[in-house]
Design a protein around this motif. Sequence first.
Motif, PDB file in Angstrom:
ATOM      1  N   LYS A 165     108.349  21.339  35.367  1.00 46.07           N
ATOM      2  CA  LYS A 165     108.344  21.739  33.955  1.00 46.07           C
ATOM      3  C   LYS A 165     109.724  22.201  33.510  1.00 46.07           C
ATOM      4  CE  LYS A 165     105.580  24.438  30.681  1.00 46.07           C
ATOM      5  NZ  LYS A 165     104.472  25.420  30.534  1.00 46.07           N
ATOM      6  N   SER A 168     112.477  18.931  34.192  1.00 40.95           N
ATOM      7  CA  SER A 168     112.327  17.804  33.263  1.00 40.95           C
ATOM      8  C   SER A 168     112.961  18.112  31.908  1.00 40.95           C
ATOM      9  CB  SER A 168     110.843  17.453  33.085  1.00 40.95           C
ATOM     10  OG  SER A 168     110.129  18.550  32.547  1.00 40.95           O
ATOM     11  N   LYS A 169     112.939  19.392  31.518  1.00 36.17           N
ATOM     12  CA  LYS A 169     113.559  19.791  30.254  1.00 36.17           C
ATOM     13  C   LYS A 169     115.078  19.853  30.370  1.00 36.17           C
ATOM     14  CE  LYS A 169     109.628  22.493  28.534  1.00 36.17           C
ATOM     15  NZ  LYS A 169     109.147  23.845  28.160  1.00 36.17           N
TER      16      LYS A 169
END
Length: 282
Positions: A165, A168-169
């Motif tokens: 999470k 990926s950002k």
Amino acid sequence: MNTIWIVLPILTVLMFDLGLTLKLKDFYMVVTRPKAFFVALTGQIILLPLIAMGLGYAFHLTPVFFIGLMLIACSPGGSSSNIFSKLAGGDVALSVTLTAMSSLITLITLPLIMGWVTAASGAQVGITLPVGNLLKQNLLLMLLPVVIGLIINYVWPKAAKAIDKVLSKAAFPALMLLVTVFFAQHYRTIFANLGRVGLCVTALILLAIACASGLSRIFHITGRERRTVNIEVGMQNAAQAIALATSPFVFNNQEMAIPAILYSLMMNVVLLTYVAVVKNKK
């Protein structure tokens, strides 16, 4: 500042993040949905290098840029393609599997193709490819991080999801940081060759997506799978190409990374437009 010390950590983190999203059952998709898988893989591994070779000759690229163009064409996948597949309403599971499998297959195909290309085009300007170093770098920076991520996802799935999470950002901003630093260092060379090399890489992206769409129609691949095939064939692993071009252990040539840098920029423009068109149709 040598960009290699930025690109190597970025590539390693991207491949680690890919491993975090993988499950062993994802690899069964090769058997359960072989048509979409093999059409996309054919486009990535075979079709794209052939298109790049034709364009390189058509645009009369210098040996350094020609090798750089072939390098980006031989570096399929990248975790960003999974994000674009999701944005386009594609098949994310298929995208993840394709990214993983193409990354593994290129451990073999990339040295073979680039060894031939370098011998044919690089000898006249003194460019050689240390195949052993290329294999070692890819095993260390691409295969090993994926395997570690896969193991973490298998043993600690909740932790893997939480790490993914965050990573990926951060992936896209990190790649844009690399592009910005590279531009700042080499803007004179980039602007001097922007017309020819920029048009060439843009043509490569558009032809890749067009050919992928054509193959999908021929093999009656529709809907979510077709969108994923188009994105996977059109989206290359720019970080890998830049890492190989600039690595002191492989090509050690900053100028060779320019096609990959321009490809990275145009790839995002073209695919964001593609996503917008797909969403508008839906």
